[in-house]
Enzyme design. Structure first.
Site, PDB file in Angstrom:
ATOM      1  N   GLU A 401      80.741   6.000 -12.996  1.00  0.00           N
ATOM      2  CA  GLU A 401      81.200   4.678 -13.453  1.00  0.00           C
ATOM      3  C   GLU A 401      80.033   3.699 -13.532  1.00  0.00           C
ATOM      4  O   GLU A 401      80.012   2.808 -14.382  1.00  0.00           O
ATOM      5  CB  GLU A 401      82.305   4.134 -12.539  1.00  0.00           C
ATOM      6  N   HIS A 404      78.427   4.003 -16.873  1.00  0.00           N
ATOM      7  CA  HIS A 404      79.159   3.229 -17.888  1.00  0.00           C
ATOM      8  C   HIS A 404      78.828   1.745 -17.765  1.00  0.00           C
ATOM      9  O   HIS A 404      78.629   1.052 -18.762  1.00  0.00           O
ATOM     10  CB  HIS A 404      80.672   3.394 -17.687  1.00  0.00           C
TER      11      HIS A 404
HETATM   12 ZN   LIG Z   1      83.467   8.332 -18.171  1.00  0.00          ZN
END
Ligand SMILES: [Zn+2]
Length: 621
Positions: A401, A404
């Site tokens: 995460e 991202h």
């Molecule tokens: Zn992902």
């Protein structure tokens, strides 16, 4: 090598009330709005702007300044939308039992529907103006020129838009387009009769999908795993002709839409949106099929380590060693910036800032949404929802995460709003690269051979699941669609044969095959819900593997150039077609190199795993 017997699942830790969790482990949504009254003001402002946008209808042909005004207002609406939506949505995810907040969230969804109606005029009105006119306007107006890629891409997409009558007819068909998938969901979920099996230790278990996965991943008795596998597949065998008929519905629908819009094939239609050449998928499939040896070597190793005379698909998820080290969140926090050292000091610094600025909602609490995500709140910063439970999986989820979020951060900082969002085709590149860097860091600091084995297995299973399995799925989907395109019948037997042949092409002699594997296609939800979608996980993974290779090998100057190209990719957001952005970063998915980088990565990991197992066995002798 011996493997210890099944351990009891640890008791679930007591859930803390949200109010008992210290603030530093909870995200701070006040960075978006101070309170609900400020949110309401923004909501009202958004509603007014949506009305103003609708009023622009009929103005575009009057000139460049009118088009620019529409684009700018659309950006304003978009930016405000991120804040209004995410404030309600993230609040809702803190405790989904709160009805009042849920009502506000739905209020935003209703406004979204209004916004889409209010902007429906734009595309047809724009496309009625010849592209050369728009290009003249952009040449004369630098502010309007910012929108060049977005506007020209609308014209490119128009190639397959029909006239008004045709579009109307297609829109009428959309109501039943989702029927095969709806029926699949009903048959496989709502109407399914879960079988029951008796475990060797005595208890009877009802095989929901979750239970089935749990038995394959934790039950050390092969007979129990075999019984679960057999019983679970029997349910699909009982309705296999219905599944085939529903899947035929999906295939026929895709072919209908492709032909209606003038595409040569269903693959062309699926790839046109992002301007991906079909050679990318064909190359992915061919090169992966030629690179299955490390995958087979891994499974031969597993068979040997687990001491199994026969080795089946239901033996592929059981851990090689028992190891239950805990990874508390606060320990991991220091490792994460350290792991991205190859990306440079500035990148590390930005990540540290994020980690100490309450972007992350760390722990589970009653009512909190499960899973994990990164939310790109434009104009504020990314937020991350976790349910950190101190397991290795949770640690890699955080690294994922974070990848991202860094992508969002850099893209938002360097792109105008219109290009700040990135497509799925590049989205999973930074997240998987972040995991790969984190693995290297964890391997370097591991002192226990068992921990190394667990880390290596985690990484290898990740490649098997997000790469090899997804390419196998893409191959299956392509073959099935091609049957329909060439006017051949679709039967349960035929689909089973395609799937079974693919399994053999991938796993060769490393697996002992069961007839039930002919049914596996029937239970994969993606085949029904999102055809031609999963290959993107594999192309992202391949891109990430090639980038990882470039970032960590070669001379200092070569590495520095690779870092620069990679950061440029993250900063580019959605400012061009994904293939163009990746090519600039040094990845050409129409060539075999990227896929070979995954095969090489897996090969190295399997060798490392063989070494770690040898060391552990030696230590025991
Ligand atoms: Zn992902």
């Amino acid at each position: 090598m011996d493997v210890s017997s099944a351990t009891e699942a640890p008791a679930a830790p007591q859930l803390r009330e949200r109010s008992d969790i210290p603030d530093r482990f909870k995200w701070n949504l006040e960075d978006i709005f101070h309170d609900w009254s400020e949110w309401q003001q923004a909501y009202d402002e958004l509603e007014i702007k949506i009305g103003a946008y609708a009023a622009l209808q009929g103005t575009l042909e009057k000139g460049a300044d009118r088009l620019l005004a529409a684009m700018k207002l659309s950006d304003d609406i978009g930016q405000l939308t991120y804040k209004v939506w995410y404030f309600a949505s993230l609040k809702h995810d803190e405790d989904q039992r709160d009805n009042q907040i849920n009502a506000r969230r739905q209020q935003v969804q209703i406004l979204f529907a209004k916004a889409s109606q209010a902007s429906a005029w734009f595309n047809p009105e724009l496309l009625a103006i010849p592209l050369p006119t728009i290009q003249q306007w952009m040449a004369a107006d630098s502010e309007l020129a910012v929108y060049r890629f977005a506007l020209e891409d609308l014209y490119r997409q128009q190639e397959h838009v029909l006239d008004e009558k045709g579009e109307h007819l297609l829109s009428l068909s959309s109501r039943f387009s989702s029927s095969p998938n709806d029926a699949y969901a009903a048959l496989s979920t709502a109407d399914i009769k879960h079988p029951t099996i008796k475990l060797s230790t005595g208890p009877e278990v009802t095989l929901t999908y979750g239970q089935y996965r749990a038995i394959l991943a934790t039950n050390r008795n092969q007979g129990d795993r075999a019984a679960a596998f057999e019983a679970y597949h029997k349910v699909f065998a009982a309705s296999v002709n219905t599944y085939a008929s529903l899947y035929n519905g999906v295939l026929q629908r895709d072919w209908f839409h492709s032909q209606a819009r003038g595409y040569g094939s269903t693959l062309d239609a699926a790839l046109h949106g992002n301007a991906i050449p079909p050679a990318v998928v064909e190359n992915l499939i061919q090169t992966t099929k030629g690179g299955t040896e490390p995958l087979r070597r891994y499974h031969r190793l597993r068979r040997r380590v687990l001491g199994l005379a026969s080795y089946h698909t239901y033996d592929t998820a059981i851990p090689l060693v028992d190891y239950d080290r805990k990874y508390p969140y606060e320990d991991v926090l220091a490792w994460l910036p350290a792991s991205v050292e190859p990306l440079g000091g500035e990148y590390q610094q930005r990540m540290r800032e994020g980690l100490s600025s309450r972007w992350i909602d760390v722990y589970e609490n009653p009512g909190k949404r499960s899973g994990a995500y990164s939310a790109p709140v434009y104009g504020v910063h990314p937020y991350m929802l976790l349910n950190h439970n101190d397991t290795l999986d949770a640690v890699f989820t955080l690294a994922h995460e974070m990848g991202h979020s860094m992508h969002t951060l850099l893209s938002n900082a360097h792109q105008p709003f219109v290009y700040a969002a990135y497509t799925i085709f590049v989205a999973e590149v930074p997240s998987t690269l972040s995991e790969a860097l984190f693995l290297e860091h964890m391997l370097a600091r591991a002192t226990d051979e068992r921990e190394r084995i667990v880390l290596l297995t985690h990484a290898i299973d990740g490649i098997a699941g997000t790469f090899y399995t997804q390419v196998l799925f893409a191959d299956y989907e392509l073959q099935a669609h091609r049957l329909v395109e060439s006017g051949q019948p679709i039967t349960a037997e035929g689909l089973g044969e395609i799937y079974f042949e693919l399994m053999k092409a991938y796993y060769g002699e490393a697996l002992d095959y069961d007839e039930q594997s002919r049914l596996t296609w029937a239970r994969i939800p993606h085949f029904y819900s999102t055809p031609y979608y999963v290959y993107q996980y594999a192309t992202c993974f391949a891109s990430s593997a090639q980038l990882m290779h470039q970032l960590t090998t070669g001379s200092a100057a070569e590495r520095a150039a690779a870092i620069d190209r990679y950061l440029t990719l993250l900063k580019s957001g959605g400012s061009d077609h994904p293939m163009t952005l990746l090519q600039r970063a040094g990845v050409d998915l129409s060539k075999p190199e990227a896929v070979r980088a995954v095969v090489d990565q897996l090969d190295r990991l399997v060798t490392q795993l063989e070494d770690a197992i040898r060391n552990l066995t030696k230590a025991r002798d």
